[in-house]
Design an enzyme around this catalytic site. Structure first.
Site, PDB file in Angstrom:
ATOM      1  N   TYR A   1      60.057  -0.178  10.462  1.00 49.18           N
ATOM      2  CA  TYR A   1      61.464  -0.495  10.742  1.00 49.18           C
ATOM      3  C   TYR A   1      62.358  -0.244   9.525  1.00 49.18           C
ATOM      4  O   TYR A   1      63.542   0.073   9.676  1.00 49.18           O
ATOM      5  CB  TYR A   1      61.586  -1.933  11.244  1.00 49.18           C
ATOM      6  CG  TYR A   1      61.089  -2.085  12.672  1.00 49.18           C
ATOM      7  CD1 TYR A   1      61.719  -1.421  13.716  1.00 49.18           C
ATOM      8  CD2 TYR A   1      59.969  -2.849  12.970  1.00 49.18           C
ATOM      9  CE1 TYR A   1      61.257  -1.524  15.020  1.00 49.18           C
ATOM     10  CE2 TYR A   1      59.509  -2.962  14.282  1.00 49.18           C
ATOM     11  CZ  TYR A   1      60.164  -2.293  15.297  1.00 49.18           C
ATOM     12  OH  TYR A   1      59.716  -2.384  16.593  1.00 49.18           O
TER      13      TYR A   1
ATOM     14  N   LEU B   1      60.397  -2.551  21.321  1.00 52.43           N
ATOM     15  CA  LEU B   1      60.419  -1.085  21.290  1.00 52.43           C
ATOM     16  C   LEU B   1      58.978  -0.667  21.543  1.00 52.43           C
ATOM     17  O   LEU B   1      58.063  -1.183  20.899  1.00 52.43           O
ATOM     18  CB  LEU B   1      60.848  -0.590  19.907  1.00 52.43           C
ATOM     19  CG  LEU B   1      60.366   0.811  19.504  1.00 52.43           C
ATOM     20  CD1 LEU B   1      61.076   1.889  20.298  1.00 52.43           C
ATOM     21  CD2 LEU B   1      60.592   1.048  18.010  1.00 52.43           C
TER      22      LEU B   1
ATOM     23  N   LEU C   1      66.682 -16.163  26.211  1.00 53.98           N
ATOM     24  CA  LEU C   1      68.101 -16.302  26.558  1.00 53.98           C
ATOM     25  C   LEU C   1      68.910 -15.060  26.197  1.00 53.98           C
ATOM     26  O   LEU C   1      68.616 -14.369  25.223  1.00 53.98           O
ATOM     27  CB  LEU C   1      68.708 -17.513  25.849  1.00 53.98           C
ATOM     28  CG  LEU C   1      68.112 -18.877  26.197  1.00 53.98           C
ATOM     29  CD1 LEU C   1      68.846 -19.981  25.443  1.00 53.98           C
ATOM     30  CD2 LEU C   1      68.155 -19.119  27.694  1.00 53.98           C
TER      31      LEU C   1
ATOM     32  N   HIS D   1      64.199  -7.084  21.618  1.00 51.13           N
ATOM     33  CA  HIS D   1      62.951  -7.761  21.996  1.00 51.13           C
ATOM     34  C   HIS D   1      61.740  -6.863  21.836  1.00 51.13           C
ATOM     35  O   HIS D   1      60.672  -7.318  21.423  1.00 51.13           O
ATOM     36  CB  HIS D   1      63.018  -8.206  23.464  1.00 51.13           C
ATOM     37  CG  HIS D   1      64.009  -9.275  23.721  1.00 51.13           C
ATOM     38  ND1 HIS D   1      63.699 -10.613  23.667  1.00 51.13           N
ATOM     39  CD2 HIS D   1      65.331  -9.223  24.022  1.00 51.13           C
ATOM     40  CE1 HIS D   1      64.764 -11.330  23.942  1.00 51.13           C
ATOM     41  NE2 HIS D   1      65.782 -10.501  24.159  1.00 51.13           N
TER      42      HIS D   1
ATOM     43  N   SER E   1      68.972  -8.065  24.032  1.00 52.80           N
ATOM     44  CA  SER E   1      69.917  -9.007  24.648  1.00 52.80           C
ATOM     45  C   SER E   1      70.805  -9.533  23.523  1.00 52.80           C
ATOM     46  O   SER E   1      70.557  -9.239  22.348  1.00 52.80           O
ATOM     47  CB  SER E   1      69.187 -10.159  25.357  1.00 52.80           C
ATOM     48  OG  SER E   1      68.489 -10.949  24.417  1.00 52.80           O
TER      49      SER E   1
HETATM   50  C1  LIG Z   1      55.193   1.480  16.735  1.00 54.32           C
HETATM   51  C2  LIG Z   1      55.655   2.611  17.640  1.00 54.32           C
HETATM   52  C3  LIG Z   1      56.936   2.231  18.359  1.00 54.32           C
HETATM   53  C4  LIG Z   1      55.912   3.849  16.746  1.00 54.32           C
HETATM   54  O1  LIG Z   1      56.449   4.890  17.552  1.00 54.32           O
HETATM   55  P1  LIG Z   1      55.890   6.365  17.426  1.00 54.32           P
HETATM   56  O2  LIG Z   1      56.779   7.265  18.195  1.00 54.32           O
HETATM   57  O3  LIG Z   1      54.449   6.407  17.803  1.00 54.32           O
HETATM   58  O4  LIG Z   1      56.068   6.618  15.870  1.00 54.32           O
HETATM   59  P2  LIG Z   1      55.348   7.765  15.032  1.00 54.32           P
HETATM   60  O5  LIG Z   1      53.870   7.573  15.044  1.00 54.32           O
HETATM   61  O6  LIG Z   1      55.837   9.090  15.490  1.00 54.32           O
HETATM   62  O7  LIG Z   1      55.795   7.450  13.565  1.00 54.32           O
HETATM   63  C5  LIG Z   1      57.096   7.683  13.071  1.00 54.32           C
HETATM   64  C6  LIG Z   1      57.119   7.188  11.658  1.00 54.32           C
HETATM   65  O8  LIG Z   1      56.824   5.775  11.642  1.00 54.32           O
HETATM   66  C7  LIG Z   1      55.645   5.536  10.871  1.00 54.32           C
HETATM   67  N1  LIG Z   1      54.828   4.527  11.553  1.00 54.32           N
HETATM   68  C8  LIG Z   1      54.425   4.547  12.818  1.00 54.32           C
HETATM   69  N2  LIG Z   1      53.690   3.467  13.096  1.00 54.32           N
HETATM   70  C9  LIG Z   1      53.659   2.764  11.950  1.00 54.32           C
HETATM   71  C10 LIG Z   1      53.057   1.542  11.591  1.00 54.32           C
HETATM   72  N3  LIG Z   1      52.315   0.832  12.453  1.00 54.32           N
HETATM   73  N4  LIG Z   1      53.224   1.096  10.329  1.00 54.32           N
HETATM   74  C11 LIG Z   1      53.943   1.811   9.427  1.00 54.32           C
HETATM   75  N5  LIG Z   1      54.541   2.976   9.718  1.00 54.32           N
HETATM   76  C12 LIG Z   1      54.391   3.439  10.969  1.00 54.32           C
HETATM   77  C13 LIG Z   1      54.906   6.849  10.826  1.00 54.32           C
HETATM   78  O9  LIG Z   1      54.084   6.941   9.674  1.00 54.32           O
HETATM   79  C14 LIG Z   1      56.037   7.839  10.793  1.00 54.32           C
HETATM   80  O10 LIG Z   1      56.553   7.941   9.500  1.00 54.32           O
HETATM   81  P3  LIG Z   1      56.964   9.369   8.903  1.00 54.32           P
HETATM   82  O11 LIG Z   1      58.063   9.896   9.807  1.00 54.32           O
HETATM   83  O12 LIG Z   1      57.448   9.066   7.529  1.00 54.32           O
HETATM   84  O13 LIG Z   1      55.732  10.186   8.959  1.00 54.32           O
HETATM   85  C15 LIG Z   1      54.559   3.012  18.661  1.00 54.32           C
HETATM   86  O14 LIG Z   1      53.387   3.326  17.967  1.00 54.32           O
HETATM   87  C16 LIG Z   1      54.267   1.929  19.687  1.00 54.32           C
HETATM   88  O15 LIG Z   1      54.873   1.882  20.740  1.00 54.32           O
HETATM   89  N6  LIG Z   1      53.303   1.053  19.376  1.00 54.32           N
HETATM   90  C17 LIG Z   1      52.915  -0.024  20.298  1.00 54.32           C
HETATM   91  C18 LIG Z   1      54.040  -1.019  20.516  1.00 54.32           C
HETATM   92  C19 LIG Z   1      54.579  -1.599  19.219  1.00 54.32           C
HETATM   93  O16 LIG Z   1      53.842  -1.960  18.310  1.00 54.32           O
HETATM   94  N7  LIG Z   1      55.929  -1.705  19.160  1.00 54.32           N
HETATM   95  C20 LIG Z   1      56.621  -2.246  17.993  1.00 54.32           C
HETATM   96  C21 LIG Z   1      56.693  -3.742  18.038  1.00 54.32           C
HETATM   97  S1  LIG Z   1      57.856  -4.346  19.234  1.00 54.32           S
END
Ligand SMILES: CC(C)(COP(=O)(O)OP(=O)(O)OC[C@H]1O[C@@H](n2cnc3c(N)ncnc32)[C@H](O)[C@@H]1OP(=O)(O)O)[C@@H](O)C(=O)NCCC(=O)NCCS
Length: 226
Positions: free
Chosen positions: A166, A122, A109, A120, A95
């Site tokens: 991130y 992912l 908001l 917010h 948002s």
């Molecule tokens: C966090 C999340 C979005 C990552 O998406 P994903 O598609 O599973 O990501 P991947 O496991 O394919 O990882 C991609 C890259 O990010 C890194 N990564 C993934 N999770 C990580 C973590 N918790 N900490 C550090 N690095 C991480 C991986 O090592 C990988 O790095 P590389 O490309 O250098 O090998 C997913 O695990 C998720 O939805 N988790 C639950 C919800 C969440 O925590 N969302 C984020 C907060 S809003």
């Protein structure tokens, strides 16, 4: 409001062999992959992923169901859903925000005059994690934000263990976030949105460069109407 960003199926339908039954042929006509803005009808699917990803882990989640509906009503153009054969596998909800840093108001908001997109949430469906989909949809979303004329940056708050994740998407640390949720504290991160693609609609610049992260979603260079 943006038009739907079309995504070509990245898995080509298999050529049915003469011995394949009509039922199987129909199955292969389903779109393999689609990226589009979310709408309120997607709210339940969003919340199911959140429930598994967050509530089952910490008891909290970034957006409760009513808040998901709230933002998908107010600013659906700041959301993005990735669907595989009609099933939501990953999403982002954002948002607009109008201050330098996030405050608790930012959790609920939408500030239409703001130039900051507050991301917010992912999340990737559990069975589709560790396949690179999280970084891919984030990259796609950040590219899309470049097409929105008034957006200057994206911000998010995350738990410290996700800072490296991130950072890999290009976000930089702003500092401790003023917001806490129960005992949870957060790091605030930001990403500059520069080079507004909408101003270069007719130039080559609109054609986003090929990027390895886009490979599964074939049509990344589509201009987006705003
Ligand atoms: C966090 C999340 C979005 C990552 O998406 P994903 O598609 O599973 O990501 P991947 O496991 O394919 O990882 C991609 C890259 O990010 C890194 N990564 C993934 N999770 C990580 C973590 N918790 N900490 C550090 N690095 C991480 C991986 O090592 C990988 O790095 P590389 O490309 O250098 O090998 C997913 O695990 C998720 O939805 N988790 C639950 C919800 C969440 O925590 N969302 C984020 C907060 S809003």
């Amino acid at each position: 409001m943006m038009s739907v960003v079309g995504a070509q199926p990245f898995i080509k339908p298999m050529q049915p062999s003469p011995s394949v039954s009509p039922g199987i042929q129909r199955r292969h006509t389903l779109p393999a992959s689609e990226v589009r803005p979310l709408n309120t009808q997607d709210a339940i699917s969003v919340f199911e992923i959140e429930r598994e990803a967050f509530i089952s882990v910490s008891g909290e989640c970034p957006l409760h169901l009513d808040e998901v509906r709230h933002f998908l009503t107010l600013c659906p153009e700041l959301s993005m859903g990735w669907f595989e054969e009609g099933r939501l596998v990953a999403f982002i909800i954002g948002s607009l925000w109008d201050q330098d840093r996030l405050t608790t108001d930012a959790l609920t908001l939408h500030k239409p005059r703001g130039s900051t997109v507050h991301i917010h949430v992912l999340a990737v469906h559990r069975t589709f994690r560790q396949q690179g989909k999280g970084p891919i949809i984030m990259w796609r979303y950040l590219q899309y934000l470049r097409c929105l004329p008034n957006v200057r940056r994206a911000v998010l708050m995350c738990e410290d263990f996700l800072v490296p994740f991130y950072r890999k998407s290009g976000f930089k640390v702003l500092g401790r976030c003023a917001i806490t949720v129960g005992s949870l504290t957060f790091t605030e991160m930001w990403y500059p949105i520069s080079g507004h693609a909408y101003m270069r609609r007719n130039s080559e610049a609109i054609r986003f460069p090929q990027h390895p992260l886009t490979l599964p979603l074939a049509k990344t260079d589509e201009p987006v109407d705003v």
